[in-house]
Design an enzyme around this catalytic site. Sequence first.
Site, PDB file in Angstrom:
ATOM      1  CE  LYS A 178      -4.475   0.928   0.314  1.00  0.00           C
ATOM      2  NZ  LYS A 178      -5.559   0.058  -0.156  1.00  0.00           N
TER       3      LYS A 178
HETATM    4  P1  NAD Z   1     -13.012   7.563  -2.470  1.00  0.00           P
HETATM    5  O1  NAD Z   1     -12.003   8.586  -2.217  1.00  0.00           O
HETATM    6  O2  NAD Z   1     -13.519   7.377  -3.850  1.00  0.00           O
HETATM    7  O3  NAD Z   1     -14.277   7.800  -1.518  1.00  0.00           O
HETATM    8  C1  NAD Z   1     -14.147   7.944  -0.137  1.00  0.00           C
HETATM    9  C2  NAD Z   1     -15.488   8.356   0.421  1.00  0.00           C
HETATM   10  O4  NAD Z   1     -15.414   8.350   1.836  1.00  0.00           O
HETATM   11  C3  NAD Z   1     -15.924   9.757  -0.004  1.00  0.00           C
HETATM   12  O5  NAD Z   1     -17.304   9.763  -0.282  1.00  0.00           O
HETATM   13  C4  NAD Z   1     -15.639  10.590   1.232  1.00  0.00           C
HETATM   14  O6  NAD Z   1     -16.473  11.724   1.330  1.00  0.00           O
HETATM   15  C5  NAD Z   1     -15.957   9.577   2.312  1.00  0.00           C
HETATM   16  N1  NAD Z   1     -15.339   9.920   3.588  1.00  0.00           N
HETATM   17  C6  NAD Z   1     -14.068  10.306   3.821  1.00  0.00           C
HETATM   18  N2  NAD Z   1     -13.915  10.574   5.119  1.00  0.00           N
HETATM   19  C7  NAD Z   1     -15.104  10.343   5.694  1.00  0.00           C
HETATM   20  C8  NAD Z   1     -15.584  10.443   7.011  1.00  0.00           C
HETATM   21  N3  NAD Z   1     -14.776  10.842   7.967  1.00  0.00           N
HETATM   22  N4  NAD Z   1     -16.879  10.122   7.263  1.00  0.00           N
HETATM   23  C9  NAD Z   1     -17.690   9.728   6.277  1.00  0.00           C
HETATM   24  N5  NAD Z   1     -17.304   9.609   5.003  1.00  0.00           N
HETATM   25  C10 NAD Z   1     -16.027   9.917   4.726  1.00  0.00           C
HETATM   26  O7  NAD Z   1     -12.389   6.200  -1.901  1.00  0.00           O
HETATM   27  P2  NAD Z   1     -12.774   4.712  -2.293  1.00  0.00           P
HETATM   28  O8  NAD Z   1     -11.827   4.269  -3.335  1.00  0.00           O
HETATM   29  O9  NAD Z   1     -14.229   4.600  -2.511  1.00  0.00           O
HETATM   30  O10 NAD Z   1     -12.355   3.935  -0.954  1.00  0.00           O
HETATM   31  C11 NAD Z   1     -13.236   3.849   0.153  1.00  0.00           C
HETATM   32  C12 NAD Z   1     -12.788   2.702   1.048  1.00  0.00           C
HETATM   33  O11 NAD Z   1     -12.759   1.497   0.298  1.00  0.00           O
HETATM   34  C13 NAD Z   1     -11.378   2.847   1.620  1.00  0.00           C
HETATM   35  O12 NAD Z   1     -11.327   2.231   2.881  1.00  0.00           O
HETATM   36  C14 NAD Z   1     -10.522   2.053   0.644  1.00  0.00           C
HETATM   37  O13 NAD Z   1      -9.311   1.613   1.203  1.00  0.00           O
HETATM   38  C15 NAD Z   1     -11.474   0.905   0.371  1.00  0.00           C
HETATM   39  N6  NAD Z   1     -11.183   0.176  -0.873  1.00  0.00           N
HETATM   40  C16 NAD Z   1     -11.176   0.820  -2.070  1.00  0.00           C
HETATM   41  C17 NAD Z   1     -10.939   0.084  -3.219  1.00  0.00           C
HETATM   42  C18 NAD Z   1     -10.983   0.710  -4.583  1.00  0.00           C
HETATM   43  O14 NAD Z   1     -10.952  -0.039  -5.571  1.00  0.00           O
HETATM   44  N7  NAD Z   1     -11.091   2.004  -4.718  1.00  0.00           N
HETATM   45  C19 NAD Z   1     -10.689  -1.287  -3.135  1.00  0.00           C
HETATM   46  C20 NAD Z   1     -10.730  -1.907  -1.897  1.00  0.00           C
HETATM   47  C21 NAD Z   1     -10.990  -1.167  -0.765  1.00  0.00           C
END
Ligand code: NAD
Length: 492
Positions: A178
């Site tokens: 990561k």
């Molecule tokens: P992103 O940046 O697209 O979206 C993040 C979202 O979380 C946004 O809507 C933001 O407003 C919200 N957020 C941030 N801080 C917050 C808070 N304090 N309270 C409430 N909402 C909050 O990110 P993403 O890619 O959708 O990732 C989200 C989660 O999924 C993370 O934990 C990431 O590690 C995990 N993840 C993502 C992927 C991927 O393919 N993008 C894969 C596996 C896991």
Amino acid sequence: MKINNRRGKDKAGLIPIATTKDWKLLYFQHGRPGLEESIQSIGLCRHCELIDICAIPKPESGVWRCEYYKVLAKKKTNLYENVIKQLEKAEGIVHFDRDICKILAETMNELIVHFPVKMDDGNVKMLTGYRVQHNNSLGPFKGGLRFHPSVDIDEIRALATLMTWKSAITNIPFGGAKGGIQLDPADFSFGELEKITRRFTFALGNSIGPEYDIPAPDVNTNPQIMAWILDTYLSTVTPNERNRCIHAVTGKPIESGGSQGRDKATGQGVVFLIEIWAKDHGYNLKGASYIVQGFGNVGSWAARLMKKNGSMLIAVEDVTGAILNKDGIDPYDLADYVKEHGGVLDYPKAKPINHETFFNTKADIFIPCALENQITAETAELLNVKLVAEGANGPTDPEGDNVLQRRKIDVIPDILCNSGGVIVSYFEWLQNKRSEFWDLKEVDHKLHKMIVDAYVRVRDTAEKFKVDWRTAAQIVAVSRLEMVYKERGIFP
Ligand code: NAD
């Protein structure tokens, strides 16, 4: 931001003046009261408990300019400690080889880079980026890149470790890594973000590469950022090698070698798992209600794809606030709104609610897709759902997990639930290596098979060892890694 006019002192003797969902701003006076220069405020982050002091200089031209000085960093809830505790829990049940667990409890390589970037105003800013490689015994290191102010070495260690478990559970030939940069993208222009991304990629140098360590999107990073990483990486290899290195990063735009279905893959995986969970439990998803925290890539796709089952989205929380409409929120309409306005705040077809009300909303399913440590002992008590499907990494802390178990709320744990992203990243990597291009139907079909197979492995392990699903998922992952270490031995 709500300004609090009550001006009562809180426990610490500080006066709350303003609150946002993420920051509680307090101010106190020191020096000679009354002088604007002597007024200071403290920002207390609700999530990581970082405390910032901001001095508020006397405004010139009527604009309050706040400059933040980090004065005290209280230890934030340490995700890495949670991840290691989880490993130890599984070890206590299955009695894995002690030496192998010792290896898995450590990361393999950790790189911290400090690099300068020239901002639009001509000033140079120093930034700090991380890449942690946890384990590559199953294949090249693989894992996302996160741009967020909370990024630090422990957070990245934890997320890298979770990636190793995820690859192991799903039987894909990748290890875990990561990375991230400690910044708030909102503070930078599009052009500055491009420069930061390119300079960071350059700083990582040969620590990443298509057969060694392959980045992908995560919080606040997207296909555009992956395209910049690819372009920068390709600029550092010989012309002859360029076309052999397109798989240096996944989650690229389709035109730059991305895969069909990668954008929605994590959300799609979450929904495939909710569907199989519902089938297993004789639960009808038609008419079921769900709430989603985080409406970015994972959350918005999970929300949209759930609609196809006839389920109803009733509440959403993101970094800007939380909203509720018991008659249903159209996730497609909300996604358009968020794209235009940057968050769910002030969405006109739902009413605003606070953090506690969001967690307390009665629904069938909760899909956390934001950051880690959101489901704590406190918020887990508030939850009014039957299933938590963890789209985010590490959304539940150990105390929150105990409460979910005591309250018999089912959990599809993160390392299984959000593995759709790394599965389709693997497909993208394979397509690039073979110069193939699969259509969406093929990608979805293969994703469904791999993620449901992983689900079955976790479910069967939970039954075999009579343990919760999080522990079962950990057992599946460590069992595979243990087997590989036993077969190969430890060099020399
Ligand atoms: P992103 O940046 O697209 O979206 C993040 C979202 O979380 C946004 O809507 C933001 O407003 C919200 N957020 C941030 N801080 C917050 C808070 N304090 N309270 C409430 N909402 C909050 O990110 P993403 O890619 O959708 O990732 C989200 C989660 O999924 C993370 O934990 C990431 O590690 C995990 N993840 C993502 C992927 C991927 O393919 N993008 C894969 C596996 C896991």
